[in-house]
Write an enzyme that holds these catalytic residues in place. Sequence first.
Site, short mmCIF file in Angstrom:
data_model
loop_
_atom_site.label_atom_id
_atom_site.label_comp_id
_atom_site.label_asym_id
_atom_site.label_seq_id
_atom_site.Cartn_x
_atom_site.Cartn_y
_atom_site.Cartn_z
N GLU A 280 0.74 -1.65 -0.39
CA GLU A 280 0.03 0.00 -0.30
C GLU A 280 0.75 1.36 -0.33
O GLU A 280 1.23 1.82 1.13
CB GLU A 280 -1.03 -0.21 1.30
N CYS B 220 -2.75 9.93 2.74
CA CYS B 220 -1.96 9.23 0.77
C CYS B 220 -3.38 9.16 0.17
O CYS B 220 -2.72 8.69 -1.31
CB CYS B 220 -2.18 7.26 1.01
#
Length: 512
Positions: free
Chosen positions: A266, A300
Amino acid sequence: MTETLTRTSSASPLADDVRAALEACGVDLTAVGGDSTVASPITGEPLVGTRLDSTDAIDAAVGRAAAAFPAWRDTPAPLRGQVVKRWGELLTEHKQHLATLVTAEVGKTPSEALGEVQEMIDIADLAVGQSRQLFGKTMPSERPGHRLQEVWHPLGVVGVISAFNFPVAVYAWNTALALVCGDTVVWKPADVTRLSAIAVDALLARAVAESGAPEGIHQLLLTDADGSKRMVADRRVALVSATGSVRMGREVGPVVAERFGRTLLELGGNNGAIIAPSADLDLALRGVVFAAAGTAGQRCTTLRRLFVHSSVADQLTKRVVAAYETLAVGDPRTEGVLVGPLVNRRSFEAQQAALAAAQEQGGTVLVGGDRELADEHPDAYYVRPAVVSMPSQTPIVHEETFAPILYVMTYDDLDVVVAEHNAVPQGLSSAIFTSDQAEAERFLSAAGSDCGIANVNIGTSGAEIGGAFGGEKETGGGRESGSDAWKAYMRPSTQTINYSGQLPLAQGVTFI
Ligand code: NAD
């Protein structure tokens, strides 16, 4: 060790709050305390020091997780779910304490810190339900008197590496699912968020003890990137689930691949939103400002690239700039503050470098970018989020700078702008604001956004745990949290059962 704790106590009220929150979560400070301190991004003052684990201690922690695996694997999944259920209850009970730690270590506003802990509670709920739904399939066999089935088995030890900006939620996404799937977990939290990790781990330890589960099923590593590398290289770790920068993923991926382990990556995002001519601009304004400036641009999923149709570009850009001018920047614990600090000086320098590059590449800073509150907090880094008008796609727009910079570009044609939107190396989150259903569908189609997340009329950040979370290309391809993400923590076993008394071969092959 105790001396360090006492000395910090008299010098720092923030550290006192942290110590109180840790103790309320059942942390034994004498067991975890030590000389490794990190500064709070809010004031720059040192928080409570922790010990650092030796390489032997890291190896031993992986060993404990590996030793606990057989008993945990053989525990029925719904019983494994009961441990996660108890953990979720304890997280709920200590929501405020955990949020205090997240705010102190990362500088999130209390509302965002509480939201992060809520995400842990939500995934615990989801995982408890999942513990009764680790469904396999039965497939029709081509042979008479045969049955074909797929059964999901636990993998073994899962190593979780987490990033500073979601210090506890991402660990819970992984751990709640990994535990119900029958795996044991070794956690390497971000270097600057060890305290919230210690508290979360203490609550899990309590849930494990109360449930009578094997003690070794969760292990916490208090270490840096070097210790993390040791865990990554350890063949006993079946899956490495790593959240962080693309740089980190490039290092972790090959090491795990070389030993044929599994990874769930990720990594960084560079998220874009398109504002179509038919967009509800009030809605778009709120969606854009939260996604771009919230968490001081340190998600993010932060919105970094805004593509506005030329027919509404002036109007919307002016409103975004006006909103940015009035955003309250400061100590996140102060009522009304929406933008807290950057995590450290390096982030501030990266932001300044990106702004300079953007200007060199033809951009114009419309608002923000400057450091604020430097007199009051010389060791903390507060910035007003920046909006930069960019003439076209330039190299800097293709990079993720982990700070609040929103590049604004205009467009005229949807197909062209979707291509521009997709032209970056990362592929995490994306959005379109439009009232035209056909346009929305084109954006959501396979020819549209190439990201793991594609939204209509909401911003790029703030995902719910029910959907799978993750992104494509340099974002790493991993999926965590809801939907079928649990399958990453298990291995499918395809099984053929022959009850025919004959031995017909598949594909009509004859032998003896
Ligand atoms: P980082 O890459 O510096 O560190 C992340 C973690 O990896 C830390 O625990 C660190 O100690 C560890 N690490 C670093 N190098 C390593 C190596 N070679 N081997 C093993 N471990 C190593 O990232 P950060 O600054 O903490 O977080 C910000 C970044 O994380 C941004 O790029 C952001 O987009 C990304 N992020 C992605 C997601 C996602 O779900 N896609 C979520 C949160 C953050």
